[in-house]
Scaffold this active site. Structure first.
Site, PDB file in Angstrom:
ATOM      1  N   SER A   5       5.332   6.343  12.513  1.00  0.00           N
ATOM      2  CA  SER A   5       4.114   5.679  12.035  1.00  0.00           C
ATOM      3  C   SER A   5       3.210   6.887  11.442  1.00  0.00           C
ATOM      4  CB  SER A   5       3.390   5.029  12.921  1.00  0.00           C
ATOM      5  OG  SER A   5       3.182   5.837  13.908  1.00  0.00           O
ATOM      6  N   CYS A   6       2.229   6.530  10.752  1.00  0.00           N
ATOM      7  CA  CYS A   6       1.107   7.619  10.258  1.00  0.00           C
ATOM      8  C   CYS A   6       0.801   8.240  11.425  1.00  0.00           C
ATOM      9  CB  CYS A   6       0.149   6.761   9.212  1.00  0.00           C
ATOM     10  SG  CYS A   6      -0.851   5.774  10.257  1.00  0.00           S
ATOM     11  N   THR A   7       0.277   7.653  12.354  1.00  0.00           N
ATOM     12  CA  THR A   7      -0.358   8.113  13.707  1.00  0.00           C
ATOM     13  C   THR A   7       0.610   8.961  14.454  1.00  0.00           C
ATOM     14  OG1 THR A   7      -1.683   6.413  13.882  1.00  0.00           O
ATOM     15  CG2 THR A   7      -1.504   7.690  15.918  1.00  0.00           C
ATOM     16  N   THR A  51       9.656   3.023   6.386  1.00  0.00           N
ATOM     17  CA  THR A  51       8.386   3.548   6.513  1.00  0.00           C
ATOM     18  C   THR A  51       7.570   2.818   7.431  1.00  0.00           C
ATOM     19  OG1 THR A  51       7.383   2.167   4.770  1.00  0.00           O
ATOM     20  CG2 THR A  51       8.177   4.109   4.013  1.00  0.00           C
ATOM     21  N   ASN A  77      -4.054   8.034   6.611  1.00  0.00           N
ATOM     22  CA  ASN A  77      -3.101   7.154   7.119  1.00  0.00           C
ATOM     23  C   ASN A  77      -2.183   6.551   5.950  1.00  0.00           C
ATOM     24  OD1 ASN A  77      -5.845   5.850   7.765  1.00  0.00           O
ATOM     25  ND2 ASN A  77      -4.412   4.230   6.945  1.00  0.00           N
ATOM     26  N   ARG A  83       0.675  -0.905   0.077  1.00  0.00           N
ATOM     27  CA  ARG A  83       0.028  -0.083  -0.059  1.00  0.00           C
ATOM     28  C   ARG A  83       0.819   1.281   0.134  1.00  0.00           C
ATOM     29  NH1 ARG A  83      -4.110   0.424  -2.115  1.00  0.00           N
ATOM     30  NH2 ARG A  83      -4.892   1.611  -1.046  1.00  0.00           N
ATOM     31  N   ILE A  84       1.902   1.252   0.961  1.00  0.00           N
ATOM     32  CA  ILE A  84       2.624   2.466   0.960  1.00  0.00           C
ATOM     33  C   ILE A  84       3.588   2.441  -0.253  1.00  0.00           C
ATOM     34  CG2 ILE A  84       4.541   3.839   2.498  1.00  0.00           C
ATOM     35  CD1 ILE A  84       1.594   3.877   3.621  1.00  0.00           C
ATOM     36  N   ASN A 115      -3.652  -4.282   6.251  1.00  0.00           N
ATOM     37  CA  ASN A 115      -3.472  -5.187   5.954  1.00  0.00           C
ATOM     38  C   ASN A 115      -3.023  -6.434   6.772  1.00  0.00           C
ATOM     39  OD1 ASN A 115      -3.992  -5.510   3.127  1.00  0.00           O
ATOM     40  ND2 ASN A 115      -2.243  -4.576   2.310  1.00  0.00           N
TER      41      ASN A 115
END
Length: 481
Positions: free
Chosen positions: A288-290, A258, A453, A138-139, A320
């Site tokens: 992380s995204c958060t 990442t 995110n 995804r990223i 995922n």
């Protein structure tokens, strides 16, 4: 002529102006490596309607609508200047000019505001820097889209290769298809062709080698003409220095993870601590995204009010690593069906704050709930402040931060009363303050922070990679310190 006719005529006039802006924006980008922005939003490769919508968005954050009739003179003036590589915000130029009382012409004001990018002050265009993606999930695919998008000038980051494990018959075609179409983020903007004989994907003219390997030790990147590259590890398989050092193979200069790094691996949130990266640091993490969503607002609030303690509750889209239907999972609850359940889980974002923002001494706790949406999350940040304040004061402050501060690429701001999660798919900011949901009572404040995110985080990753590669060009007018 009726009011409706007046409105339609005005719209058509603005369409015509926006249409005239497109070749100017494109030429500045291709020939001078200048990215034109409106309130931190790039106008490169945007349609007429997208340009108009970007201008209109300024109404939400600046209080009044910005018209292309206001920004066009500044854009036209840029074509007369000896500009070097830079990012120039014509929305900010228009706003600053309106507030200036010296009686300067648009040409005089613009030349003064962007002086750091002209003449003897301009930086030289640099050679492109090779980039390798290790993993293409995804990223990885979103980072690939961003790298291809930003390759327009030919002098920035160049995606040279993708490393994946072999997936069987028609592997290359299937991976290219996943890049071409995305159920959440839509169609790839451009053309993609596949050369199976040479194991390459050609995206918007960028030839990307697909390398099949089961382990980093199997790859010599110089064999593919790759030199001094930055490798972005999207697998999360290795998170400490020892594991990530496996990527430091011939042709690779730096490794960017990442996912949250472990041990002494620096966790970097662009806009907050990217300037602490040592020139000789070869391994780092984008956290992380958060963490990227909460650290910039935390810094902003601590700078103005002081933060004594805080708690973050993230309501996070499923990912995922969860199961489609109930099945075994090494975690206690993540084995339960992701699209059918809200799943309580842990988040390392709160503990990661200390790495990215060590000057914040306040204890921050955190927890997370995974919910049945495919993308966009919200962090509910509850803070005990160092002084009492009001809701209006906090909102005005955060609105100003999103417009004028060094964090304006990280923090966005919305006053839309009907905003929901899907409205923020594709946001390039690390987090978006929801003004309507904000609560303040004395020295207690609760901020609701939306964040894509997937895509917003990928944009933060690219910003870090640009910084360490030396192709992160200065922005003008310079944001207030």
């Amino acid at each position: 002529m009726t009011v409706n006719d007046d409105s339609f005529t005005s719209w058509k006039n603005r369409e015509e102006i926006a249409e005239s802006m497109i070749p100017i924006i494109g030429k500045l980008h291709r020939e001078q490596d200048v990215t034109v922005l409106v309130h931190s939003r790039s106008l490169v490769n945007k349609s007429v309607v997208s340009i108009l919508k970007t201008h209109r968005f300024a109404r939400q954050i600046a209080g009044e609508e910005l018209s292309v009739t206001e920004t066009l003179p500044f854009l036209q003036t840029l074509t007369t200047l000896d500009l070097g590589p830079s990012q120039i915000d014509i929305g900010m130029l228009a706003a600053d000019y309106k507030a200036d009382s010296r009686g300067l012409t648009v040409e005089e004001f613009t030349a003064e505001a962007v002086a750091g990018a002209t003449g003897e002050n301009k930086i030289e265009r640099r050679d492109g820097r090779d980039v390798v993606l290790y993993g293409f999930g995804r990223i990885g695919r979103l980072v690939a889209r961003l790298l291809i998008e930003k390759a327009g000038s030919g002098n920035g980051l160049r995606l040279r290769a993708i490393v994946v494990r072999g997936g069987g018959e028609a592997d290359l075609v299937k991976r290219a298809s996943l890049l071409r179409r995305d159920s959440i983020h839509g169609q790839f903007q451009g053309t993609i062709t596949v050369d199976e004989a040479n194991s390459t994907i050609v995206a918007n003219g960028n030839t990307i080698k697909v390398i099949y390997a089961n382990d980093p030790s199997e790859v010599d990147y110089t064999a593919y003409g790759i030199e001094n590259a930055i490798l972005i590890d999207n697998t999360g398989k290795w998170r400490d220095r020892e594991g990530l050092s496996k990527h430091l193979r011939p042709g690779i200069d730096k490794v960017v993870l990442t996912a949250p790094g472990k041990g002494d691996v620096p966790n970097i949130v662009h806009g907050v601590n990217h300037d602490t990266i040592k020139p000789d640091e070869r391994i780092l993490s984008c956290a992380s995204c958060t963490t990227n969503a909460i650290v910039p607002p935390l810094k902003a609030m601590d700078d103005e009010y002081g933060v004594l303690r805080g708690h973050v509750e993230t309501v996070h889209s499923f990912t995922n690593d969860q199961n489609l239907l109930d099945n075994y999972h090494k975690a206690d609850r993540r084995g339960r069906s992701a699209p059918l359940n809200m799943v309580i889980t842990e988040t390392g974002a709160a503990s990661a704050v200390a790495k990215a923002l060590p000057e914040l001494k306040a204890p921050i706790t955190g927890s997370s709930i995974r919910v049945p949406v495919p993308d966009v999350s919200i962090a509910i940040l509850s803070l005990r402040l160092g002084r009492e304040t009001t809701r209006d004061e906090v909102l005005e402050y955060l609105r100003d931060v999103s417009l004028h501060s060094p964090l304006k690429r990280q923090i966005d701001f919305t006053t839309a009363p009907d905003a929901v999660s899907m409205d923020f798919v594709g946001s390039r900011h690390a987090s978006i303050v929801d003004a309507g949901a904000t609560k303040v009572d004395g020295d207690n404040a609760i901020l609701y922070l939306w964040y894509d995110n997937e895509f917003g985080y990928s944009c933060q990753v690219i910003r870090v990679v640009q910084h360490v590669s030396g192709v992160e060009y200065p922005t003008f007018p310079a944001p207030a310190a």
